[in-house]
Design an enzyme around this catalytic site. Structure first.
Site, PDB file in Angstrom:
ATOM      1  N   TRP A  75       8.399 -11.957 -11.964  1.00  0.00           N
ATOM      2  CA  TRP A  75       9.282 -10.962 -11.358  1.00  0.00           C
ATOM      3  C   TRP A  75      10.171 -11.757 -10.417  1.00  0.00           C
ATOM      4  O   TRP A  75       9.718 -12.253  -9.389  1.00  0.00           O
ATOM      5  CB  TRP A  75       8.464  -9.918 -10.599  1.00  0.00           C
ATOM      6  N   GLU A 469       8.283  12.614  -4.103  1.00  0.00           N
ATOM      7  CA  GLU A 469       7.568  11.930  -5.171  1.00  0.00           C
ATOM      8  C   GLU A 469       8.207  12.236  -6.540  1.00  0.00           C
ATOM      9  O   GLU A 469       8.370  11.345  -7.376  1.00  0.00           O
ATOM     10  CB  GLU A 469       6.077  12.313  -5.140  1.00  0.00           C
ATOM     11  N   LYS A 473       9.808   9.463  -9.064  1.00  0.00           N
ATOM     12  CA  LYS A 473       9.355   9.304 -10.454  1.00  0.00           C
ATOM     13  C   LYS A 473      10.540   9.327 -11.395  1.00  0.00           C
ATOM     14  O   LYS A 473      10.644   8.507 -12.303  1.00  0.00           O
ATOM     15  CB  LYS A 473       8.391  10.431 -10.866  1.00  0.00           C
ATOM     16  N   GLU A 476      12.793   6.082 -10.989  1.00  0.00           N
ATOM     17  CA  GLU A 476      12.257   4.779 -11.389  1.00  0.00           C
ATOM     18  C   GLU A 476      12.056   4.657 -12.893  1.00  0.00           C
ATOM     19  O   GLU A 476      12.217   3.570 -13.433  1.00  0.00           O
ATOM     20  CB  GLU A 476      10.982   4.407 -10.616  1.00  0.00           C
ATOM     21  N   LYS A 593       4.457  -3.854 -10.650  1.00  0.00           N
ATOM     22  CA  LYS A 593       3.399  -2.965 -10.163  1.00  0.00           C
ATOM     23  C   LYS A 593       2.946  -3.292  -8.744  1.00  0.00           C
ATOM     24  O   LYS A 593       2.800  -2.422  -7.916  1.00  0.00           O
ATOM     25  CB  LYS A 593       2.217  -3.062 -11.126  1.00  0.00           C
TER      26      LYS A 593
HETATM   27  C1  F6R Z   1       6.088   4.281  -7.502  1.00  0.00           C
HETATM   28  C2  F6R Z   1       5.152   3.240  -7.128  1.00  0.00           C
HETATM   29  C3  F6R Z   1       5.420   2.489  -5.873  1.00  0.00           C
HETATM   30  C4  F6R Z   1       4.083   2.225  -5.134  1.00  0.00           C
HETATM   31  C5  F6R Z   1       4.329   1.299  -3.941  1.00  0.00           C
HETATM   32  C6  F6R Z   1       3.078   1.048  -3.159  1.00  0.00           C
HETATM   33  O1  F6R Z   1       5.701   4.893  -8.686  1.00  0.00           O
HETATM   34  O2  F6R Z   1       4.208   2.971  -7.813  1.00  0.00           O
HETATM   35  O3  F6R Z   1       6.325   3.136  -5.052  1.00  0.00           O
HETATM   36  O4  F6R Z   1       3.551   3.440  -4.726  1.00  0.00           O
HETATM   37  O5  F6R Z   1       4.848   0.088  -4.404  1.00  0.00           O
HETATM   38  O6  F6R Z   1       2.110   0.438  -3.944  1.00  0.00           O
HETATM   39  P1  F6R Z   1       0.603   0.388  -3.503  1.00  0.00           P
HETATM   40  O7  F6R Z   1       0.085   1.786  -3.502  1.00  0.00           O
HETATM   41  O8  F6R Z   1      -0.066  -0.466  -4.530  1.00  0.00           O
HETATM   42  O9  F6R Z   1       0.570  -0.206  -2.129  1.00  0.00           O
END
Ligand code: F6R
Length: 598
Positions: A75, A469, A473, A476, A593
């Protein structure tokens, strides 16, 4: 952010095994990928732009018999996605892959350039490689040269490294980027996460910051920050490789949406009585992205019902400002991955400032889970789609339990509230499944949305948090621009965006705010907007039919549970819209992710 894998094998299958593991890490980045192999003592490198499939295509005609391999899926942070910038990087005797950011790489680069070294890529990782090589040439000691280089690096790194003159050994080190060691009878691994290696072994060791490791096909040695040899516990992963497969679903995102009803049902209804919440009179919820939105939903439950002042903060802001933490502040950190760089930094800051930190985390053994004073695991199972669904819902469900626990401890929990809550928990799984199964309804709505470039989401109270939210969704995964607005705020500026046909999705599930929200919906209709209302079965929608283009009626459940139904609708509208736009659902462009860089 960036997936890395290294494998030292007793057979000559390191390259194919490393690539099959790397595919399980593709969700961490997919701009380019590459592998370095040790073939009869010689290091070869293969790289390709784009997805790992391109790399496989490129090497399919090579007969690779490799005892050792290190591989990477990228990435991009420094330099565009290209083969030149793809990892592995090789400078002199040293070949490596890197996850993280070396923040002071420009200074180091200038220094190395002045010493006559050349670089071919724009990456910080090649500079790290060059610096380790430089130190190795000075000292002739591999581990000491890695340590000396790490002493200079600022930022984050997980670095598997191979030296030309010891091609069957992988050296590795981590700081602020995840790295585990996997042990099997056929060889040993290093990897960004356990999920990548589950097809080969479930035995792993979690490395801590500033620990070093030396891995061969029959031995693993771990060293502390002073290079003293240490012993570490070998853990056994409880998840199976099957949980990381699509299992017949078109996309991981869809599979994870289908898993949601069970996940939330398993969480809801627990009290966390081992925490004395009465010690606190205010809460800071700190997180990023959807996890922050889960916090926004919880804010309404915590303030309206548990009567505790709650501020929800974006972690990347929290870590750089004055947060006025007092002895009666409880900090709640939320993270699915448990590795998000800004969230982890916010946790550390809060601890430094004396706060008690409660973490709500999905990935067991992750950095946030390990560093918090107390962790509640959501146990939602692995989430592979980049866009979170069950991860988010599991966070909301856990925070719902937190709110109810505080109410109980403060004597605010009435029996009638609990009765409805428990009665509805019994139904929630089926109700959620029914909603998910109404796929044709979402497809019909997606048909009306997918040609637009702007969508608005409006709601009041807890619904305004769900709007955030839903909007995230949609943008993205479908790449449609959208905005979430508190419905009452719309006419203070944003309503100027509403034109003939502009889609406006209104959520109105809160009884005492229903009429006011409907007035806002009507204001958008009057300006030509396409109106979709999401509301509950107890509301009378007959008398506003003229203002509605479409309506989705949800079952009425306890106010603690309604948003968990709402979000399913929002996720599936986004999903079906993205399908119609031909988007890459599980790996949206520019995203990854686990965001382990600032
Ligand atoms: C959106 C998404 C991101 C995560 C964010 C925090 O669908 O997945 O906005 O919620 O990057 O990630 P975590 O929860 O892993 O700290």
């Amino acid at each position: 952010m960036c997936g890395i894998i290294g494998y030292a094998s007793k057979n000559l299958d390191s390259c194919s095994v490393a690539l099959s593991c790397l595919k399980n890490l593709e969700y961490r980045g997919y701009d380019s990928s590459g592998v370095a192999t040790s073939e009869q003592g010689k290091i070869n490198m293969y790289k390709a732009q784009g997805k790992i499939a391109n790399l496989e295509e490129k090497i399919k005609d090579h007969e690779i018999s490799a005892s050792t391999a290190i591989a990477h899926t990228r990435w991009a942070t420094h330099g565009e996605p290209s083969e030149t910038n793809a990892h592995p990087h090789k400078v002199g005797h040293v070949t490596l892959v890197h996850n993280g950011i070396i923040e002071n790489y420009s200074d180091i680069k200038q220094d190395l350039l002045s010493k006559g070294m050349n670089f071919v890529s724009e990456t910080d990782s090649e500079v790290a490689c060059g610096y380790i090589n430089y130190m190795y040439e000075q000292t002739g000691d591999k581990m000491a040269s890695i340590k000396a280089a790490c002493d200079e690096f600022r930022g984050s790194y997980a670095l598997p490294i191979i030296f030309d003159d010891e091609p069957n050994t992988i050296y590795a080190v981590r700081k602020n980027s995840p790295l585990i060691v996997g042990k099997s009878d056929d060889g040993n691994f290093v990897s960004s996460d356990v999920s990548a290696i589950l097809n080969y072994t479930n035995k792993y060791v979690l490395l801590d910051n500033d620990e070093f490791v030396k891995v061969t096909n029959d031995n693993v040695e771990i060293f502390d920050s002073n290079l003293n040899k240490i012993e570490k516990k070998v853990d056994t992963a409880t998840w199976s490789a099957v949980e990381y497969q699509k299992n017949g679903y078109d996309h991981f995102m869809l599979k994870e949406i289908y898993e949601q009803p069970k996940v939330v049902k398993n969480i809801l209804g627990k009290f966390y009585d081992d925490i004395d919440f009465t010690k606190y009179d205010n809460i800071h919820i700190v997180a990023c992205g959807s996890a922050m939105h889960a916090g926004m939903v919880a804010k309404y439950l915590l303030e309206n019902n548990a009567k505790i002042r709650t501020t929800v903060e974006i972690a990347s802001e929290y870590r750089y400002k004055e947060n006025l933490i007092t002895p009666s502040t409880l900090v709640i950190i939320i993270s699915q991955s448990g590795e998000t760089a800004d969230t982890l930094a916010a946790l550390r800051l809060a601890k430094e400032q004396g706060a008690y930190v409660l973490a709500i985390v999905n990935v067991v053994g992750s950095s946030i889970a390990r560093e918090a004073d107390k962790t509640i695991y959501t146990y939602a199972g692995p989430e592979i789609a980049v866009a979170t669904t069950k991860g988010y819902s599991s966070q909301v469900a856990t925070l719902t339990n937190v709110a109810l626990t505080i109410m109980k401890q403060k004597g605010l929990l009435e029996d009638s509230v609990m009765d409805t809550f428990y009665k509805d928990i019994e139904k929630i799984e089926t109700l959620a499944e029914d909603l998910i199964n109404s796929r044709d309804m979402y497809k019909a709505i997606a048909n009306k949305l997918y040609t637009h470039e702007n969508v608005l989401y409006i709601g009041r109270g807890i619904d305004s948090a769900s709007c955030m939210e839903g909007s995230l969704k949609l943008k993205e995964i479908s790449y449609i621009h959208s905005e979430a607005y508190a419905a009452g705020e719309l006419k203070h500026g944003t309503i100027s965006l509403v034109d003939q046909g502009t889609p406006v999705i209104t959520i109105a599930t809160v009884d005492n705010l229903y009429e006011k929200t409907i007035s806002n919906l009507k204001e958008t209709k009057a300006r030509g907007g396409y109106t979709l209302l999401i509301t509950t079965e107890n509301q009378n929608v007959d008398n506003i039919k003229d203002s509605l283009d479409d309506v989705i009626i949800l079952p009425k459940v306890s106010e603690f549970l309604e948003s968990l139904l709402v979000v399913i609708v929002l996720q599936l509208i986004a999903y079906e819209t993205a399908i119609l736009r031909g988007a890459d659902i599980d790996k949206p462009k520019n995203l990854a992710k686990s965001v382990t860089v600032e």
